[in-house]
Design a protein around this motif. Structure first.
Motif, mmCIF file in Angstrom:
data_model
loop_
_atom_site.group_PDB
_atom_site.id
_atom_site.type_symbol
_atom_site.label_atom_id
_atom_site.label_comp_id
_atom_site.label_asym_id
_atom_site.label_seq_id
_atom_site.Cartn_x
_atom_site.Cartn_y
_atom_site.Cartn_z
ATOM 1 N N ALA A 14 0.832 -1.203 0.000
ATOM 2 C CA ALA A 14 0.000 0.000 0.000
ATOM 3 C C ALA A 14 0.869 1.256 0.000
ATOM 4 O O ALA A 14 0.593 2.221 -0.723
ATOM 5 C CB ALA A 14 -0.934 0.000 1.207
ATOM 6 N N TRP A 18 0.887 4.096 -2.868
ATOM 7 C CA TRP A 18 0.624 5.508 -2.568
ATOM 8 C C TRP A 18 1.763 6.393 -3.068
ATOM 9 O O TRP A 18 1.520 7.484 -3.614
ATOM 10 C CB TRP A 18 0.431 5.706 -1.062
ATOM 11 N N TRP A 115 -5.341 2.520 -7.863
ATOM 12 C CA TRP A 115 -6.439 2.590 -6.901
ATOM 13 C C TRP A 115 -7.232 1.290 -6.882
ATOM 14 O O TRP A 115 -7.629 0.813 -5.814
ATOM 15 C CB TRP A 115 -7.344 3.767 -7.247
ATOM 16 N N MET A 118 -5.228 -1.301 -4.997
ATOM 17 C CA MET A 118 -5.307 -1.068 -3.551
ATOM 18 C C MET A 118 -6.610 -1.593 -2.973
ATOM 19 O O MET A 118 -6.688 -1.891 -1.777
ATOM 20 C CB MET A 118 -5.153 0.428 -3.252
#
Length: 205
Positions: A14, A18, A115, A118
């Protein structure tokens, strides 16, 4: 059962995603702003600077002893033109628009893909489409940006030399273009196969 949500991504995954998304957003903003500023600079069509490719044209450079001139083969230079012909001016504007659009589309597609990952959604029809759009847009933009730049440079040569200097050089490097197209096609194929395997696996559960 959705095999794409069977295991959650790790915290390190993650964090990496990011960081990738933040870097992508910075690249998009920087690229688009650079294109906008360049368009503002070009728009008045006065004293326009144009990057130009030369075919080994001889030129004198002050690199000898005591700054004396030495003949060199000129491959690249920046030409400053009082005003570009209309078609060349439009090509230079189009180059910046295409560059900004390419960067924006590719980065947005990759951000949307990150996204989805994730959210533990890797292989899907939507993600396959995002990869395909990013690959096609990147490949077309990679070829179109130098093409329109060459058009502008040729107009600059014509204006400066009154058409007496013939230096039509098309500087699109084909090897990186072919490599980019190959990578884009491979990525789209992998996601297509992955999505099909996911659906086949769901059908067995």
């Amino acid at each position: 059962m959705d095999t794409t949500t069977a295991r959650s991504i790790t915290r390190s995954d993650a964090v990496g995603l990011w960081l990738f998304m933040a870097a992508g957003a910075i690249i998009a903003v920087w690229g688009i702003m650079a294109a906008v500023l360049r368009i503002i600079e070009i728009a008045p069509n006065r004293d326009v600077s144009v990057a130009a490719e030369f075919a080994g044209t001889p030129a004198d450079a002050p690199i000898g002893p005591g700054g004396s001139s030495v003949e060199v083969a000129l491959d690249q230079a920046v030409l400053t033109v009082p005003a570009l012909p209309g078609a060349s001016w439009a090509a230079l504007i189009a180059q910046q628009v295409i560059a900004a659009t390419t960067i924006g589309v590719v980065v947005v597609c990759l951000l949307m893909l990150c996204w989805a990952v994730m959210r533990n959604q890797v292989f899907s029809g939507r993600n396959t489409a995002l990869v395909a759009v990013a690959g096609i847009t990147g490949t077309i933009g990679f070829a179109a940006v130098p093409f329109f730049g060459n058009m502008a440079a040729n107009g600059a040569f014509t204006r400066l030399s009154d058409g007496d200097f013939d230096n039509v050089v098309m500087s699109v490097d084909l090897m990186p273009l072919f490599f980019l197209a190959f990578v884009a096609a491979m990525a789209a194929t992998v996601f297509t196969v992955g999505d099909r395997l996911r659906r086949d696996t769901e059908g067995l559960v």
